[in-house]
Scaffold this motif. Structure first.
Motif, PDB file in Angstrom:
ATOM      1  N   HIS A  98       7.521   2.719  -2.378  1.00  0.00           N
ATOM      2  CA  HIS A  98       7.632   2.068  -1.063  1.00  0.00           C
ATOM      3  C   HIS A  98       8.299   0.706  -1.227  1.00  0.00           C
ATOM      4  O   HIS A  98       8.640   0.309  -2.339  1.00  0.00           O
ATOM      5  N   HIS A 100       7.356  -2.463  -0.810  1.00  0.00           N
ATOM      6  CA  HIS A 100       6.668  -3.707  -1.165  1.00  0.00           C
ATOM      7  C   HIS A 100       7.190  -4.181  -2.527  1.00  0.00           C
ATOM      8  O   HIS A 100       7.222  -3.418  -3.494  1.00  0.00           O
ATOM      9  N   HIS A 103       6.469  -3.375  -6.275  1.00  0.00           N
ATOM     10  CA  HIS A 103       6.697  -2.019  -6.795  1.00  0.00           C
ATOM     11  C   HIS A 103       8.153  -1.737  -7.191  1.00  0.00           C
ATOM     12  O   HIS A 103       8.400  -0.821  -7.962  1.00  0.00           O
ATOM     13  N   HIS A 180       0.775   4.070   4.225  1.00  0.00           N
ATOM     14  CA  HIS A 180       0.606   2.691   3.750  1.00  0.00           C
ATOM     15  C   HIS A 180       1.747   1.823   4.271  1.00  0.00           C
ATOM     16  O   HIS A 180       1.570   0.640   4.568  1.00  0.00           O
ATOM     17  N   ASP A 199       0.852   3.153  -3.104  1.00  0.00           N
ATOM     18  CA  ASP A 199      -0.338   2.511  -2.530  1.00  0.00           C
ATOM     19  C   ASP A 199      -1.017   3.335  -1.441  1.00  0.00           C
ATOM     20  O   ASP A 199      -1.950   2.850  -0.798  1.00  0.00           O
TER      21      ASP A 199
HETATM   22 ZN   LIG Z   1       2.102  -1.742  -1.146  1.00  0.00          ZN
END
Ligand SMILES: [Zn+2]
Length: 308
Positions: A98, A100, A103, A180, A199
């Motif tokens: 994803h 964020h 990551h 998420h 996540d």
């Molecule tokens: Zn995340």
């Protein structure tokens, strides 16, 4: 003299910050070709230098598929070193679960690999990459000049499950409805009974819902439980069992139901927070996100109520 020792102390602090020492991951072997590098679980800080996630190393016959590359180019190189302790095969594929920054901002360390994400993740990296880099720099306490947000080229649309073989390993790239985040990608290895969930699964930390869709997320957790998987790899924290996934699903469902009840009886978010009985979350790392989670779920329930 006093000034000199203050100066020396300051220099030592600088050396620690710029010496690029990163915490070592715990390496967990699931089977002969699937390994997990368990990173620190605290949010980005001066000690972990932005290394705060789990990465999964899938060793195929001719190369490695790496899931999640870390929060900066330096963290990415640190992860690359940990991969080389497992195998000397090259990392040819990097999956971003994803958008964020913790990551995927390590992608730069794997330049030349094929980068894979959901379609939405790619858009979000292009849209929020600079903002995420700023967040990591702020929390680590220094600039990260070598880090650039690198968006994946090979993408999968929402609501799809694509089965393919990479270096002889059967892989299913699964993009559920936004859970998420608006663009989660899960990696299912049916022959290995492994799910790498980013996540969408977390252990030892409170799930962060501020960019999420709580109702979809609970639905995705139901689908995860039906996969017939034995080893669940969360984005943060220890490996999970089927039982742990059920516990997370029940905690999220309990949370969502309580916020919904509060909304229907006219309570404001602060009142709901006080009445929320979630001892299992209060004791965890990042319990400070619970307030934000309530706000997010509240808005979602409110939006849904207009359509009822
Ligand atoms: Zn995340």
């Amino acid at each position: 003299m006093q000034r000199l020792s203050a100066l020396i102390a300051l220099l030592a602090l600088g050396a620690a910050a710029y010496g690029q020492t990163f915490p070592e991951p715990r390496t967990l072997k699931i089977n002969d070709r699937v390994y997990v590098l368990l990173g620190p679980i605290q949010h980005a800080n001066r000690i972990n230098q932005g290394y705060m996630i789990n990465s999964t190393v899938i060793v195929g016959d001719k190369g490695v598929i790496l899931v999640d590359s870390g929060g900066s180019d330096e963290v990415g190189r640190h992860i690359a070193t940990a991969v080389r302790r497992i195998t000397d095969k090259p990392v040819t594929h990097v999956v971003n679960t994803h958008h964020h920054g913790d990551h995927y901002l390590g992608n730069m360390a794997f330049e030349g690999a094929t980068f894979i994400s959901s379609e939405m993740c790619r858009s979000m990296v292009l849209e929020t990459g600079a903002e995420w880099l700023g967040i990591m720099e702020r929390d680590i306490g220094r600039k990260l000049p070598g880090t650039k947000p690198l968006a994946a080229e090979l993408t999968y649309p929402e609501g799809t499950r694509t089965e393919t073989f990479v270096h002889g390993v059967r892989v299913v790239f699964w993009v559920p409805r936004g859970s998420h985040t608006i663009g989660d990608l899960l990696v299912h290895l049916p022959d290995d009974e492994v799910l790498v969930a980013g996540d969408v699964l977390v252990s030892r930390v409170v799930p962060t819902m501020q960019d999420g869709f709580v109702k979809n997320w609970i639905q995705t957790l139901d689908e995860i439980q039906a996969l017939g998987v034995v080893h669940f790899v969360p984005g943060h924290g220890d490996l999970m069992t089927h039982h742990d996934v059920t516990a997370l699903r029940d905690a999220m469902h309990g949370f969502y139901s309580r916020v919904k009840e509060g909304f229907r009886s006219g309570q404001i978010a602060g009142e709901i927070r006080k009445s929320l009985n979630l001892p299992s979350w209060d004791a965890l790392e990042r319990s400070y996100v619970i307030g934000r989670n309530i706000n997010r779920a509240y808005l979602e329930i409110e939006a849904d109520s207009f359509n009822e």
